[in-house]
Design a protein around this motif. Sequence first.
Motif, mmCIF file in Angstrom:
data_model
loop_
_atom_site.group_PDB
_atom_site.id
_atom_site.type_symbol
_atom_site.label_atom_id
_atom_site.label_comp_id
_atom_site.label_asym_id
_atom_site.label_seq_id
_atom_site.Cartn_x
_atom_site.Cartn_y
_atom_site.Cartn_z
ATOM 1 N N GLY A 259 -2.487 35.075 35.075
ATOM 2 C CA GLY A 259 -1.037 34.946 35.146
ATOM 3 C C GLY A 259 -0.392 36.197 34.584
ATOM 4 O O GLY A 259 -0.933 36.829 33.661
ATOM 5 N N MET A 260 0.770 36.564 35.117
ATOM 6 C CA MET A 260 1.425 37.787 34.642
ATOM 7 C C MET A 260 2.936 37.672 34.780
ATOM 8 O O MET A 260 3.452 36.872 35.569
ATOM 9 C CB MET A 260 0.905 39.007 35.400
ATOM 10 N N ALA A 261 3.636 38.489 33.989
ATOM 11 C CA ALA A 261 5.097 38.542 34.034
ATOM 12 C C ALA A 261 5.540 39.907 33.537
ATOM 13 O O ALA A 261 4.880 40.524 32.692
ATOM 14 C CB ALA A 261 5.709 37.439 33.171
ATOM 15 N N TRP A 262 6.700 40.380 34.071
ATOM 16 C CA TRP A 262 7.287 41.639 33.634
ATOM 17 C C TRP A 262 8.597 41.334 32.916
ATOM 18 O O TRP A 262 9.448 40.591 33.434
ATOM 19 C CB TRP A 262 7.559 42.553 34.825
ATOM 20 N N LEU A 263 8.776 41.914 31.737
ATOM 21 C CA LEU A 263 9.976 41.651 30.952
ATOM 22 C C LEU A 263 10.191 42.769 29.933
ATOM 23 O O LEU A 263 9.209 43.419 29.538
ATOM 24 C CB LEU A 263 9.869 40.291 30.252
ATOM 25 N N PRO A 264 11.498 42.953 29.560
ATOM 26 C CA PRO A 264 12.722 42.415 30.141
ATOM 27 C C PRO A 264 13.128 43.251 31.349
ATOM 28 O O PRO A 264 12.603 44.341 31.575
ATOM 29 C CB PRO A 264 13.728 42.569 29.008
ATOM 30 N N SER A 265 14.114 42.765 32.100
ATOM 31 C CA SER A 265 14.580 43.499 33.275
ATOM 32 C C SER A 265 16.006 44.022 33.095
ATOM 33 O O SER A 265 16.539 44.656 34.008
ATOM 34 C CB SER A 265 14.520 42.588 34.511
ATOM 35 N N ASP A 266 16.624 43.762 31.941
ATOM 36 C CA ASP A 266 18.032 44.123 31.769
ATOM 37 C C ASP A 266 18.236 45.393 30.953
ATOM 38 O O ASP A 266 19.344 45.704 30.547
ATOM 39 C CB ASP A 266 18.789 42.965 31.114
ATOM 40 N N ASN A 267 17.184 46.160 30.703
ATOM 41 C CA ASN A 267 17.326 47.405 29.942
ATOM 42 C C ASN A 267 17.508 48.577 30.912
ATOM 43 O O ASN A 267 17.454 48.403 32.131
ATOM 44 C CB ASN A 267 16.103 47.619 29.045
ATOM 45 N N HIS A 268 17.693 49.777 30.377
ATOM 46 C CA HIS A 268 17.866 50.950 31.223
ATOM 47 C C HIS A 268 17.457 52.193 30.443
ATOM 48 O O HIS A 268 17.300 52.168 29.221
ATOM 49 C CB HIS A 268 19.320 51.090 31.680
ATOM 50 N N TYR A 269 17.263 53.280 31.179
ATOM 51 C CA TYR A 269 17.011 54.583 30.573
ATOM 52 C C TYR A 269 18.025 55.575 31.142
ATOM 53 O O TYR A 269 18.736 55.268 32.116
ATOM 54 C CB TYR A 269 15.575 55.057 30.839
ATOM 55 N N ASP A 270 18.102 56.762 30.553
ATOM 56 C CA ASP A 270 19.054 57.774 31.002
ATOM 57 C C ASP A 270 18.380 59.139 30.943
ATOM 58 O O ASP A 270 18.080 59.646 29.858
ATOM 59 C CB ASP A 270 20.300 57.756 30.116
ATOM 60 N N ILE A 271 18.096 59.704 32.100
ATOM 61 C CA ILE A 271 17.439 61.006 32.174
ATOM 62 C C ILE A 271 18.496 62.111 32.157
ATOM 63 O O ILE A 271 19.445 62.098 32.950
ATOM 64 C CB ILE A 271 16.591 61.135 33.450
ATOM 65 N N LEU A 272 18.334 63.049 31.246
ATOM 66 C CA LEU A 272 19.211 64.222 31.155
ATOM 67 C C LEU A 272 18.398 65.455 31.538
ATOM 68 O O LEU A 272 17.381 65.758 30.897
ATOM 69 C CB LEU A 272 19.763 64.375 29.736
ATOM 70 N N ILE A 273 18.809 66.146 32.588
ATOM 71 C CA ILE A 273 18.189 67.407 32.984
ATOM 72 C C ILE A 273 19.041 68.546 32.435
ATOM 73 O O ILE A 273 20.264 68.545 32.595
ATOM 74 C CB ILE A 273 18.087 67.521 34.516
ATOM 75 N N THR A 274 18.409 69.499 31.771
ATOM 76 C CA THR A 274 19.144 70.622 31.182
ATOM 77 C C THR A 274 18.690 71.933 31.801
ATOM 78 O O THR A 274 17.518 72.097 32.150
ATOM 79 C CB THR A 274 18.956 70.685 29.661
ATOM 80 N N GLY A 275 19.638 72.866 31.934
ATOM 81 C CA GLY A 275 19.354 74.176 32.487
ATOM 82 C C GLY A 275 19.369 75.255 31.422
ATOM 83 O O GLY A 275 19.307 74.975 30.225
ATOM 84 N N VAL B 224 13.678 81.614 31.253
ATOM 85 C CA VAL B 224 14.650 80.527 31.183
ATOM 86 C C VAL B 224 13.899 79.217 30.990
ATOM 87 O O VAL B 224 12.836 79.000 31.567
ATOM 88 C CB VAL B 224 15.527 80.462 32.455
ATOM 89 N N ASP B 225 14.457 78.378 30.131
ATOM 90 C CA ASP B 225 13.838 77.099 29.816
ATOM 91 C C ASP B 225 14.569 75.979 30.546
ATOM 92 O O ASP B 225 15.767 75.803 30.357
ATOM 93 C CB ASP B 225 13.894 76.824 28.305
ATOM 94 N N VAL B 226 13.839 75.271 31.338
ATOM 95 C CA VAL B 226 14.373 74.103 32.023
ATOM 96 C C VAL B 226 13.919 72.876 31.248
ATOM 97 O O VAL B 226 12.775 72.796 30.831
ATOM 98 C CB VAL B 226 13.873 74.049 33.476
ATOM 99 N N GLY B 227 14.826 71.926 31.047
ATOM 100 C CA GLY B 227 14.493 70.831 30.153
ATOM 101 C C GLY B 227 14.699 69.457 30.739
ATOM 102 O O GLY B 227 15.412 69.263 31.726
ATOM 103 N N PHE B 228 14.055 68.509 30.102
ATOM 104 C CA PHE B 228 14.156 67.096 30.453
ATOM 105 C C PHE B 228 14.226 66.297 29.160
ATOM 106 O O PHE B 228 13.514 66.554 28.199
ATOM 107 C CB PHE B 228 12.938 66.654 31.252
ATOM 108 N N ARG B 229 15.117 65.316 29.151
ATOM 109 C CA ARG B 229 15.199 64.438 27.991
ATOM 110 C C ARG B 229 15.476 63.014 28.459
ATOM 111 O O ARG B 229 16.284 62.797 29.361
ATOM 112 C CB ARG B 229 16.325 64.898 27.055
ATOM 113 N N ASN B 230 14.783 62.070 27.868
ATOM 114 C CA ASN B 230 15.102 60.663 28.101
ATOM 115 C C ASN B 230 15.994 60.208 26.954
ATOM 116 O O ASN B 230 15.558 60.143 25.806
ATOM 117 C CB ASN B 230 13.839 59.808 28.173
ATOM 118 N N LEU B 231 17.249 59.905 27.264
ATOM 119 C CA LEU B 231 18.188 59.453 26.238
ATOM 120 C C LEU B 231 18.033 57.972 25.919
ATOM 121 O O LEU B 231 18.737 57.450 25.070
ATOM 122 C CB LEU B 231 19.625 59.733 26.699
#
Length: 521
Positions: free
Chosen positions: A297-313, A326-333
């Motif tokens: 048996g299996m289940a995925w939880l929770p489903s009401d959260n979120h993430y925010d990806i910020l791409i930087t130049g 030049v540094d290209v960046g990624f951040r998960n807020l």
Amino acid sequence: MPALAADGDPLPVRITGESRVDLSLQGDNGDPAEPQITLRLAAPGSDEPGDDGEVPVVHRGEFKIMIDAGGLAQVAEFKLPCATSGWSATCEGDEIRAGERSNVLGGIRLDVGADGSPRRFGEIRVTGEGEGVQFAPLRIEVVVSESRIVSHHLSPPGVGVGDTWGAPLGLRNAGLAPADGVMLRFRGTRGLSFPDSYGNCAYRHTTDGPLQDQGTDAICAIPGVYEPGAAYVVTEPLKVKTAAFALNDLFTYSFAPADTEEANALLDSDGYTPGTGAPMTLKKLPSIPSGGYSSKGMAWLPSDNHYDILITGDSARGAAGDTVTVDVGFRNLGPAWVRGLEPPDDDPMLTYVTIPPGATAIKIPEDCWPDPHNEERYGCWAHVPVLEDANLTFPFELRIDEVVKNAKGKIQMQPFDYPDEPNQDNNSAWIVLNATDDSGSTQGSSGGPSPDPSPSPSSGNTSGSVGANGGNGSPSAGGTADGGLATTGAGGALLFGGGVALLALGLGAVIVVVVRRRSAT
């Protein structure tokens, strides 16, 4: 060219196959010519064929897969694939392809001997080794019984972030004989925890290694007689708590017949700590509940959260002939981590980097590869999971061939619908060379670049590196990953233009975005 793993960061490959096989003493174990277990290797990347009809190769180099069936002594007879010697077999290879379907090692056939089985429980262990590859092992439980225990399917839990779900774990004896005791295994990925500690359970908490392997595993020995045809449920639902960063975390459980001696031996497994509370118990139900039963048996939880990806130049200045970094960046807020894009999918995450006009990339991160249809564009990707606080930068070394004022090159997440990322206005950014006045902003938007993008308070590093002829900056020495991607040191298939071309990539720490691929399987 294959995607070989970066130094010190091997290609993560999972050995996959059925995790449990139930054998009946009554002889109903399927076609004797057909294996119950099919072993495969699951590597990062898409297993969609390229234009040549072939799934991309992500690793070349000799490796071995070892199958140890010594745990089946007096339990079951077996036929192993590859080169077999006694209780073991070794499969050798020198090439691993992307995805989960192409790397088939072979099948394992299990049967009960003519004289029955003195022992009712055993296991097969499958491990691997090879330079530049890290294999996640596979353990296969083999249970021999006149009873057949199946687990009840779970309804979608509908639990929110930080809440606790009561999981109604249940079983049914689908065999013809009673089961004298059962064993319960359950697991939660790293965003899930179990507040209660049962005295007849043992727990193992994994907090290091690949992110997909982190989480909590538990084994429980539950005595009693479980009658054929009857259904049972835990007396009190199992509490499953979600963390603030949890999103589509995976909970799994399975019951199996096991007498007290066998189950208690499992509780003493290495790395497990005994529980301290009252024992977990089961109660008989008056009738079979609705919903299906299967081995897990299996289940995925929770489903009401979120993430925010910020791409930087980034921005830089230089004269013709200068080399700048030049540094290209990624951040998960956050607040959520990216465990998988569509449960149970683990597609890679991809971004495009376009070099500004008048410049040429002379050194790119080993995580990135050129687009064969656009010599000014590169793709960089990572395999999920991605931590909730991932913070990465990646240097591109550029030669300025011609000074073009306010030359811009776009960095953009591959444009798809990301239902778990409601804010996509920060999913693109700019590389700006020789900016004029205020037009050197490096922050873009999800809707595509404008001729003069407005500065954003969330913009990344805009001071930039400078050329060899002087300035006030200094080139970056390499990528950084503060709490970053623990599973991105892998090779895989880079998807350009929705599948127009597939390239094999090498990975280290990379800029991250989401690729969605769906295929009929």
